[in-house]
Scaffold this motif. Sequence first.
Motif, PDB file in Angstrom:
ATOM      1  N   GLN A 248       0.817  -1.214   0.000  1.00  0.00           N
ATOM      2  CA  GLN A 248       0.000   0.000   0.000  1.00  0.00           C
ATOM      3  C   GLN A 248       0.851   1.265   0.000  1.00  0.00           C
ATOM      4  O   GLN A 248       0.511   2.245  -0.665  1.00  0.00           O
ATOM      5  N   ARG A 249       1.946   1.254   0.749  1.00  0.00           N
ATOM      6  CA  ARG A 249       2.750   2.472   0.884  1.00  0.00           C
ATOM      7  C   ARG A 249       3.582   2.766  -0.360  1.00  0.00           C
ATOM      8  O   ARG A 249       3.698   3.921  -0.782  1.00  0.00           O
ATOM      9  N   PRO A 307       8.904   8.210   2.678  1.00  0.00           N
ATOM     10  CA  PRO A 307       8.131   8.025   1.453  1.00  0.00           C
ATOM     11  C   PRO A 307       8.962   7.425   0.316  1.00  0.00           C
ATOM     12  O   PRO A 307       8.426   7.186  -0.770  1.00  0.00           O
ATOM     13  N   THR A 374       0.486   3.447   9.923  1.00  0.00           N
ATOM     14  CA  THR A 374       1.810   3.546  10.554  1.00  0.00           C
ATOM     15  C   THR A 374       1.778   3.202  12.048  1.00  0.00           C
ATOM     16  O   THR A 374       2.799   3.297  12.725  1.00  0.00           O
TER      17      THR A 374
END
Length: 411
Positions: A248-249, A307, A374
């Motif tokens: 997902q990230r 990120p 997170t």
Amino acid sequence: MAASREEKRLSMWLCFSGFLDLFGVSMIIPLLSRHAKDMGATPTLMGALASVYGGIQLFSSPLIGSWGDVWGKRPMLLLCLLLTTISYTLLGLAPTLALAIPVRILAGIFKHSQTLSKAYLADIVPKAEHSEVFGRFSAFSSMGFIVGPVVGGHLMVTEGGFLLVCLVGSAVFFINLCIVWYVLPHVNPEKKNDNHRKNPAASFDVLAFFSSLKKALFSDMWDLFLVKFLLTFSVLLYRTNLGLVLEQRFDITPKEVGYLISYSGIVGTVSGFGAGKVAEFYRNDTTVMIHFTVLLVAAILGMTFTPYIWLYIVCQTAMSFCNANLRVASTNITIERGRNKETGVLMGLNQSVISMGRIGAPLLGGLVQEVHLTGAGVVGAGFALLAGGIMVVIPPEGSDSQTVGKEKKEL
């Protein structure tokens, strides 16, 4: 004293045994959830099964270790490998969850070959070489985790699927059993257990065993096991549903997630081989524990919030490096504070601490991830930070430089 040629030969065979052990396990365990789902298990049931396995190991590990101190590590290692071989064979043959669950319980009771191997190493290797030998053992074991999932994944897509994976994994355990049988000699338990060997019934004094267990956990060893639990829990918590989180990230495929996990194993292997050098540089296990705990907190937070995939890999490298060195340092401190007595019980207690983490981490990790993606990383870093604070206030007090230096002169 320096290790003899025979002791070095035996330690290398035990390292290879550790490789086979985790090679066989890692072929099967990553595929177990998928197999359980195919048999109708819900995600809740799969999590509950994982917690039950950890709960069983929590109590069986020190008990098996205690029997190893009484009867000898080699006989108990042979017994555990035999019953593990049988349990994984039956797991592949089990057609329903109702039959698979008791088989997993059997594996939870007797899957303690790593614990017994470390206890055997502690008995035959001089104290001054513990860091190097335990690091090498960890490195060889980690190599099994690198290779096993790849082999298991290829076997899973062939005819026979999970059954074939379990049969091949069981064959690996049987080969390990044969190696231990033919290569490792029997090391007599310590003299303090002579009366137990003369009177076998005394060996199974359950009240006396749990009394010594309570004494170890809640007296002079409580802080060390608490730190071990917090560090283990922090890493297991972060790794909750890690594959789904990474997908997902970073929008990566499951195949790429597999590469990242394998890379983590490679770093752990290399770090294990270098753990002896790290211990030699620091010359103090307490300092190793504190410094690498701080780095572990930074690595977990970095992986949680970055990120960028390249920065994630950098932080992942740091975490794997920390884990390898923290395992070795904590093992050294545990053995020293136990005054090198009843190493089977001490190694069993170490494994029980890990099992306690396996009970709670999947449940808590899933809960905090419901709040935010997170969440597991933030809470995990908090547990590791708490462990570091405890060590600053109450130093684990492992082998100091004077002790190490004195033993170095004897080499």
